[in-house]
Structures are given as C-alpha cells and as structure tokens.
Scaffold this motif. Structure first.
Motif, PDB file in Angstrom:
ATOM      1  N   ARG A  74       0.806  -1.228   0.000  1.00 49.48           N
ATOM      2  CA  ARG A  74       0.000   0.000   0.000  1.00 49.48           C
ATOM      3  C   ARG A  74       0.841   1.281   0.000  1.00 49.48           C
ATOM      4  NH1 ARG A  74      -5.577  -1.781   2.897  1.00 49.48           N
ATOM      5  NH2 ARG A  74      -5.384  -3.955   2.360  1.00 49.48           N
ATOM      6  N   THR A  75       1.971   1.208  -0.687  1.00 51.08           N
ATOM      7  CA  THR A  75       2.774   2.419  -0.837  1.00 51.08           C
ATOM      8  C   THR A  75       2.367   3.191  -2.085  1.00 51.08           C
ATOM      9  OG1 THR A  75       4.501   1.187  -2.006  1.00 51.08           O
ATOM     10  CG2 THR A  75       4.761   1.474   0.391  1.00 51.08           C
ATOM     11  N   THR A  76       1.615   2.552  -2.975  1.00 52.43           N
ATOM     12  CA  THR A  76       1.111   3.237  -4.169  1.00 52.43           C
ATOM     13  C   THR A  76      -0.401   3.035  -4.259  1.00 52.43           C
ATOM     14  OG1 THR A  76       1.449   1.282  -5.572  1.00 52.43           O
ATOM     15  CG2 THR A  76       3.255   2.869  -5.470  1.00 52.43           C
ATOM     16  N   ALA A  77      -1.050   3.943  -4.933  1.00 48.56           N
ATOM     17  CA  ALA A  77      -2.491   3.821  -5.154  1.00 48.56           C
ATOM     18  C   ALA A  77      -2.749   2.772  -6.225  1.00 48.56           C
ATOM     19  CB  ALA A  77      -3.061   5.165  -5.583  1.00 48.56           C
ATOM     20  N   ALA A  78      -3.961   2.253  -6.274  1.00 52.13           N
ATOM     21  CA  ALA A  78      -4.338   1.287  -7.310  1.00 52.13           C
ATOM     22  C   ALA A  78      -5.830   1.431  -7.592  1.00 52.13           C
ATOM     23  CB  ALA A  78      -4.021  -0.133  -6.866  1.00 52.13           C
ATOM     24  N   ARG A  79      -6.180   1.217  -8.852  1.00 51.64           N
ATOM     25  CA  ARG A  79      -7.592   1.141  -9.239  1.00 51.64           C
ATOM     26  C   ARG A  79      -7.951  -0.335  -9.223  1.00 51.64           C
ATOM     27  NH1 ARG A  79      -9.742   1.751 -15.155  1.00 51.64           N
ATOM     28  NH2 ARG A  79     -11.897   1.169 -14.780  1.00 51.64           N
ATOM     29  N   ARG A 120      -0.805   6.767   4.437  1.00 54.75           N
ATOM     30  CA  ARG A 120      -0.047   8.000   4.652  1.00 54.75           C
ATOM     31  C   ARG A 120       1.325   7.650   5.194  1.00 54.75           C
ATOM     32  NH1 ARG A 120      -3.692  12.825   6.936  1.00 54.75           N
ATOM     33  NH2 ARG A 120      -5.249  12.762   5.302  1.00 54.75           N
ATOM     34  N   ARG A 121       2.290   8.329   4.657  1.00 55.25           N
ATOM     35  CA  ARG A 121       3.643   8.115   5.156  1.00 55.25           C
ATOM     36  C   ARG A 121       3.830   8.954   6.395  1.00 55.25           C
ATOM     37  NH1 ARG A 121       7.034   8.321  -0.464  1.00 55.25           N
ATOM     38  NH2 ARG A 121       5.907   6.626  -1.439  1.00 55.25           N
ATOM     39  N   ARG A 122       4.331   8.343   7.401  1.00 54.96           N
ATOM     40  CA  ARG A 122       4.576   9.060   8.642  1.00 54.96           C
ATOM     41  C   ARG A 122       5.976   9.641   8.619  1.00 54.96           C
ATOM     42  NH1 ARG A 122       2.124   4.583  12.728  1.00 54.96           N
ATOM     43  NH2 ARG A 122      -0.031   4.919  12.182  1.00 54.96           N
TER      44      ARG A 122
END
Length: 170
Positions: free
Chosen positions: A60-65, A84-86
């Motif tokens: 889940r470091t990148t978005a996906a459709r 979200r990256r902390r």
C-alpha cells in the motif's frame, strides 16, 4: 520567443482486476498480467483480498484502481489510496537518569500508640509506633515553598491525642 513548457506526463496507477469465480476462488491481474499467490500457497480466494491488494500496491505504498468482477456478472470499481507516510520520529536524545529523590524525616513524641497522625503540607498519613512516636517521610518534589521566603513547615497532628508537632524542613 516562447518559453518552453515541460510536457505533461499522464498519471498512471496500477489497474487490479479480481475475477471472482462461483467456487469463491479469484483470478487476479495487475495491468493485464496475472498475479499469482506465493509458490505452494493455496489459490487466491475472496478472503485473500487484503493480501492481494498489499501485493499489488507494494504494501500500500502506491495507489491502485481495483475492479472486482463477480461470477453473477456484477462488478464494482474503487481506488485504493496508499497509506499516509509518517514522518520519521526523531531519535530521542540520550536520557539522563533522573536524580533520586531526597526525603526529609520529621519526628515527634506524645502520640497515642497506633493513632492516626495527619501529615501536612498534606502529603499523606502515618501511624504512631507502639511507643507513641510517629514519623513521616517527606518527598521534597511534592512540596511547594510558600510565598513567605521559601520556608516549608511540616505538621504532624494526632487525630486522637490532638498532639501537634510542627517542624521546619532544612
């Protein structure tokens, strides 16, 4: 002469398709390429959705459709946003050991053996010893000097005998 503007690059996110079969197994593709489970792992199932999305989006470091196609012909599409990256937590400085508290002893005689003795600047209560003597340990961290020059007094008060002992702390 015109300023040259950079070419816009189209935004592209992975397209994940989950084809759910009647038996509950799922065939997965990412941008048209099959996404298989780990070797020797069972086939993807409907309950594997979280694992599938984690693999397709690099945890889940990148978005996906995502498009889910059910065996009955229905389908739905959603965008899975990255987590979200902390901000990295600053490393704590080497902590200095806390200084050990210094206790003051206040003593007095004349109490009834075993009576309840109040301690003021009220920090607690103590009992008189079998000889009629009482003592209290005072934690200076809990004391606040009064407005009259920083003098701190401690009061021992026997609740039965009425014995009152007042001492100034050093």
């Amino acid at each position: 002469m015109r300023k040259s503007e950079p070419e816009s690059v189209p935004v592209s996110i992975p397209f994940v398709v989950l084809d759910v079969h009647a038996d509950g197994t799922v065939a997965v593709t990412v941008d048209g390429k099959p996404l298989e489970p780990d070797p020797f792992a069972p086939r993807w199932r409907r309950s594997s959705f979280g694992q599938i999305i984690d693999r397709a989006t690099n945890d889940r470091t990148t978005a996906a459709r995502v498009e889910v196609r059910e065996s009955d012909g229905t389908s739905f599409t959603d965008i899975i946003a990255p987590r979200r990256r902390r901000a990295p937590q600053p490393k704590p400085e080497a902590e200095k050991p806390a200084p050990l508290p210094v206790f003051f002893t206040v003593e007095g005689d004349g109490f009834v053996p075993g009576e309840d003795v109040a301690v003021a600047v009220i920090t607690g209560h103590t009992d008189a010893a079998g000889t009629g003597a009482a003592r209290a340990l005072i934690d200076p961290a809990r004391l606040a000097p009064d407005a009259a020059g920083g003098v701190v007094e401690v009061l021992l008060f026997g609740r039965i005998s009425g014995t009152t002992i007042i001492r100034r702390l050093p």
